[in-house]
Design a protein around this motif. Sequence first.
Motif, PDB file in Angstrom:
ATOM      1  N   ALA A  68       0.837  -1.200   0.000  1.00 64.63           N
ATOM      2  CA  ALA A  68       0.000   0.000   0.000  1.00 64.63           C
ATOM      3  C   ALA A  68       0.873   1.251   0.000  1.00 64.63           C
ATOM      4  CB  ALA A  68      -0.933  -0.007   1.214  1.00 64.63           C
ATOM      5  N   ASN A  69       1.951   1.232   0.781  1.00 64.22           N
ATOM      6  CA  ASN A  69       2.881   2.356   0.825  1.00 64.22           C
ATOM      7  C   ASN A  69       3.538   2.561  -0.540  1.00 64.22           C
ATOM      8  OD1 ASN A  69       4.646   4.383   2.045  1.00 64.22           O
ATOM      9  ND2 ASN A  69       6.234   2.837   1.848  1.00 64.22           N
ATOM     10  N   ALA A  71       2.370   1.609  -3.501  1.00 64.89           N
ATOM     11  CA  ALA A  71       1.364   2.073  -4.459  1.00 64.89           C
ATOM     12  C   ALA A  71       1.085   3.559  -4.264  1.00 64.89           C
ATOM     13  CB  ALA A  71       0.082   1.270  -4.310  1.00 64.89           C
ATOM     14  N   GLU A  72       0.972   3.995  -3.022  1.00 66.00           N
ATOM     15  CA  GLU A  72       0.719   5.407  -2.732  1.00 66.00           C
ATOM     16  C   GLU A  72       1.878   6.276  -3.211  1.00 66.00           C
ATOM     17  OE1 GLU A  72       0.318   8.268   1.161  1.00 66.00           O
ATOM     18  OE2 GLU A  72      -0.554   6.259   1.282  1.00 66.00           O
ATOM     19  N   CYS A  73       3.086   5.827  -2.941  1.00 66.52           N
ATOM     20  CA  CYS A  73       4.266   6.594  -3.349  1.00 66.52           C
ATOM     21  C   CYS A  73       4.354   6.687  -4.873  1.00 66.52           C
ATOM     22  CB  CYS A  73       5.524   5.955  -2.767  1.00 66.52           C
ATOM     23  SG  CYS A  73       6.981   6.997  -2.936  1.00 66.52           S
ATOM     24  N   LEU A  74       4.046   5.603  -5.570  1.00 69.65           N
ATOM     25  CA  LEU A  74       4.147   5.599  -7.026  1.00 69.65           C
ATOM     26  C   LEU A  74       3.048   6.436  -7.691  1.00 69.65           C
ATOM     27  CD1 LEU A  74       5.224   1.905  -7.744  1.00 69.65           C
ATOM     28  CD2 LEU A  74       6.652   3.972  -7.728  1.00 69.65           C
ATOM     29  N   ARG A  75       2.032   6.807  -6.927  1.00 73.56           N
ATOM     30  CA  ARG A  75       0.972   7.688  -7.453  1.00 73.56           C
ATOM     31  C   ARG A  75       1.159   9.138  -6.981  1.00 73.56           C
ATOM     32  NH1 ARG A  75      -2.548   3.364  -5.583  1.00 73.56           N
ATOM     33  NH2 ARG A  75      -2.856   4.625  -3.730  1.00 73.56           N
ATOM     34  N   SER A  76       2.244   9.422  -6.301  1.00 67.09           N
ATOM     35  CA  SER A  76       2.383  10.700  -5.605  1.00 67.09           C
ATOM     36  C   SER A  76       2.792  11.883  -6.482  1.00 67.09           C
ATOM     37  CB  SER A  76       3.392  10.550  -4.458  1.00 67.09           C
ATOM     38  OG  SER A  76       4.681  10.279  -4.973  1.00 67.09           O
ATOM     39  N   HIS A  77       3.180  11.647  -7.723  1.00 66.72           N
ATOM     40  CA  HIS A  77       3.637  12.732  -8.597  1.00 66.72           C
ATOM     41  C   HIS A  77       2.983  12.594  -9.974  1.00 66.72           C
ATOM     42  CE1 HIS A  77       6.978  14.338  -6.176  1.00 66.72           C
ATOM     43  NE2 HIS A  77       7.177  13.088  -5.794  1.00 66.72           N
ATOM     44  N   ALA A  78       2.871  13.710 -10.648  1.00 61.36           N
ATOM     45  CA  ALA A  78       2.407  13.668 -12.041  1.00 61.36           C
ATOM     46  C   ALA A  78       3.452  12.983 -12.913  1.00 61.36           C
ATOM     47  CB  ALA A  78       2.125  15.073 -12.548  1.00 61.36           C
ATOM     48  N   SER A  79       4.718  13.109 -12.501  1.00 58.96           N
ATOM     49  CA  SER A  79       5.817  12.482 -13.228  1.00 58.96           C
ATOM     50  C   SER A  79       6.058  11.076 -12.676  1.00 58.96           C
ATOM     51  CB  SER A  79       7.089  13.316 -13.056  1.00 58.96           C
ATOM     52  OG  SER A  79       8.231  12.538 -13.398  1.00 58.96           O
ATOM     53  N   PRO A  80       5.893  10.036 -13.499  1.00 59.93           N
ATOM     54  CA  PRO A  80       6.156   8.681 -13.023  1.00 59.93           C
ATOM     55  C   PRO A  80       7.602   8.483 -12.560  1.00 59.93           C
ATOM     56  CG  PRO A  80       5.008   8.610 -15.133  1.00 59.93           C
ATOM     57  CD  PRO A  80       5.365  10.043 -14.873  1.00 59.93           C
ATOM     58  N   VAL A  81       8.555   9.082 -13.259  1.00 61.67           N
ATOM     59  CA  VAL A  81       9.958   8.918 -12.868  1.00 61.67           C
ATOM     60  C   VAL A  81      10.219   9.619 -11.533  1.00 61.67           C
ATOM     61  CG1 VAL A  81      12.351   9.483 -13.463  1.00 61.67           C
ATOM     62  CG2 VAL A  81      10.852   8.461 -15.175  1.00 61.67           C
ATOM     63  N   ALA A  82       9.613  10.775 -11.316  1.00 61.43           N
ATOM     64  CA  ALA A  82       9.775  11.461 -10.030  1.00 61.43           C
ATOM     65  C   ALA A  82       9.190  10.618  -8.897  1.00 61.43           C
ATOM     66  CB  ALA A  82       9.119  12.837 -10.068  1.00 61.43           C
ATOM     67  N   ALA A  83       8.049   9.999  -9.145  1.00 62.37           N
ATOM     68  CA  ALA A  83       7.433   9.136  -8.128  1.00 62.37           C
ATOM     69  C   ALA A  83       8.321   7.924  -7.851  1.00 62.37           C
ATOM     70  CB  ALA A  83       6.050   8.688  -8.590  1.00 62.37           C
ATOM     71  N   LEU A  84       8.838   7.330  -8.905  1.00 63.01           N
ATOM     72  CA  LEU A  84       9.721   6.180  -8.755  1.00 63.01           C
ATOM     73  C   LEU A  84      10.993   6.573  -8.007  1.00 63.01           C
ATOM     74  CD1 LEU A  84      10.252   3.209  -9.398  1.00 63.01           C
ATOM     75  CD2 LEU A  84      11.114   3.922 -11.636  1.00 63.01           C
ATOM     76  N   ARG A  85      11.546   7.698  -8.351  1.00 64.37           N
ATOM     77  CA  ARG A  85      12.763   8.182  -7.679  1.00 64.37           C
ATOM     78  C   ARG A  85      12.496   8.416  -6.196  1.00 64.37           C
ATOM     79  NH1 ARG A  85      16.046  12.592  -6.452  1.00 64.37           N
ATOM     80  NH2 ARG A  85      18.216  12.225  -7.047  1.00 64.37           N
ATOM     81  N   GLN A  86      11.367   9.044  -5.885  1.00 60.69           N
ATOM     82  CA  GLN A  86      11.017   9.283  -4.487  1.00 60.69           C
ATOM     83  C   GLN A  86      10.910   7.962  -3.725  1.00 60.69           C
ATOM     84  OE1 GLN A  86       7.586  11.819  -3.685  1.00 60.69           O
ATOM     85  NE2 GLN A  86       7.136  10.617  -1.868  1.00 60.69           N
ATOM     86  N   PHE A  87      10.281   6.971  -4.344  1.00 55.94           N
ATOM     87  CA  PHE A  87      10.143   5.671  -3.688  1.00 55.94           C
ATOM     88  C   PHE A  87      11.523   5.047  -3.447  1.00 55.94           C
ATOM     89  CE2 PHE A  87       9.840   1.055  -3.886  1.00 55.94           C
ATOM     90  CZ  PHE A  87       9.078   0.831  -2.758  1.00 55.94           C
ATOM     91  N   LEU A  88      12.365   5.048  -4.471  1.00 52.85           N
ATOM     92  CA  LEU A  88      13.699   4.456  -4.331  1.00 52.85           C
ATOM     93  C   LEU A  88      14.526   5.206  -3.285  1.00 52.85           C
ATOM     94  CD1 LEU A  88      14.531   3.752  -8.084  1.00 52.85           C
ATOM     95  CD2 LEU A  88      13.878   2.076  -6.346  1.00 52.85           C
ATOM     96  N   GLY A 130       4.227  -6.434  -6.696  1.00 53.77           N
ATOM     97  CA  GLY A 130       5.228  -5.384  -6.843  1.00 53.77           C
ATOM     98  C   GLY A 130       5.683  -5.236  -8.279  1.00 53.77           C
ATOM     99  N   LEU A 131       5.891  -6.354  -8.933  1.00 51.58           N
ATOM    100  CA  LEU A 131       6.304  -6.336 -10.337  1.00 51.58           C
ATOM    101  C   LEU A 131       5.238  -5.654 -11.196  1.00 51.58           C
ATOM    102  CD1 LEU A 131       8.503  -7.281 -12.336  1.00 51.58           C
ATOM    103  CD2 LEU A 131       7.178  -9.391 -12.610  1.00 51.58           C
ATOM    104  N   GLY A 132       3.977  -5.964 -10.923  1.00 52.89           N
ATOM    105  CA  GLY A 132       2.889  -5.341 -11.674  1.00 52.89           C
ATOM    106  C   GLY A 132       2.846  -3.831 -11.487  1.00 52.89           C
ATOM    107  N   MET A 133       3.038  -3.368 -10.240  1.00 54.02           N
ATOM    108  CA  MET A 133       3.053  -1.922  -9.980  1.00 54.02           C
ATOM    109  C   MET A 133       4.198  -1.246 -10.725  1.00 54.02           C
ATOM    110  SD  MET A 133       2.113  -1.174  -6.016  1.00 54.02           S
ATOM    111  CE  MET A 133       2.436  -2.695  -5.156  1.00 54.02           C
ATOM    112  N   LEU A 134       5.367  -1.890 -10.678  1.00 52.30           N
ATOM    113  CA  LEU A 134       6.539  -1.307 -11.334  1.00 52.30           C
ATOM    114  C   LEU A 134       6.393  -1.323 -12.852  1.00 52.30           C
ATOM    115  CD1 LEU A 134       9.280  -2.768  -8.999  1.00 52.30           C
ATOM    116  CD2 LEU A 134       8.614  -0.349  -9.198  1.00 52.30           C
ATOM    117  N   GLU A 135       5.811  -2.373 -13.388  1.00 50.32           N
ATOM    118  CA  GLU A 135       5.601  -2.423 -14.838  1.00 50.32           C
ATOM    119  C   GLU A 135       4.650  -1.310 -15.277  1.00 50.32           C
ATOM    120  OE1 GLU A 135       4.329  -5.506 -18.415  1.00 50.32           O
ATOM    121  OE2 GLU A 135       4.452  -6.265 -16.358  1.00 50.32           O
ATOM    122  N   ARG A 136       3.603  -1.060 -14.491  1.00 52.56           N
ATOM    123  CA  ARG A 136       2.674   0.019 -14.825  1.00 52.56           C
ATOM    124  C   ARG A 136       3.373   1.383 -14.812  1.00 52.56           C
ATOM    125  NH1 ARG A 136      -0.732  -3.358 -12.107  1.00 52.56           N
ATOM    126  NH2 ARG A 136      -0.459  -2.373 -10.073  1.00 52.56           N
TER     127      ARG A 136
END
Length: 194
Positions: A68-69, A71-88, A130-136
């Motif tokens: 859940a954390n 998924a929330e983090c990956l939806r947190s930005h309009a930019s998918p890469v920014a959201a991914l970077r924040q999560f990492l 997790g793989l599904g979230m990352l693929e999306r």
Amino acid sequence: MARTKEFDRDEAVRRAMVVFWEQGYEATSTDDLLRAMGIGRQSMYDTFGDKHGLYLEALRCYQTEYGANMAECLRSHASPVAALRQFLLSIPGATPKERARGCLSVNATAELGHTDKEVATVLQSSGALGLGMLERIVREAQHKGELNPKLDARIAASFLLTSIGGLRLGAKAGTPPETLRAVVDFTLAGLKAQ
């Protein structure tokens, strides 16, 4: 007449989760769990069956909360890469205690993933989510021109999932946060290359 349970099952599982997370499965005694959960031995056995049953519930609880954390983090930005970077970056950005504890899923994989079929099944299910979230998020980033459109999104997601595990293991092993942040930047740069 049977006595009703006098404890919050979800809270007990969360408390057990923390003990397993910090100590591992083998190093955790039943007494450790009983103290942490604040329940009696018979209540534990009646409710969870045994230590192994409790461990599986704790692992599922962790994966639900972590998922859940994520998924929330990956939806947190309009930019998918920014959201991914924040999560990492949340991995090196964790407190020293959190970094030292590592990831319960990674810990479980290292300790029991190849010897316990039930644990492996829980881990595989969580890994697939997790793989599904990352693929999306990779596909969305490709669609927005943020990641290389030639990447195989499934392979890139697998790479990211493996990188997350490696970052968590590195954090647990004491790799300095600045080094982990550099690894995050290197990882994302590799996905952007065209």
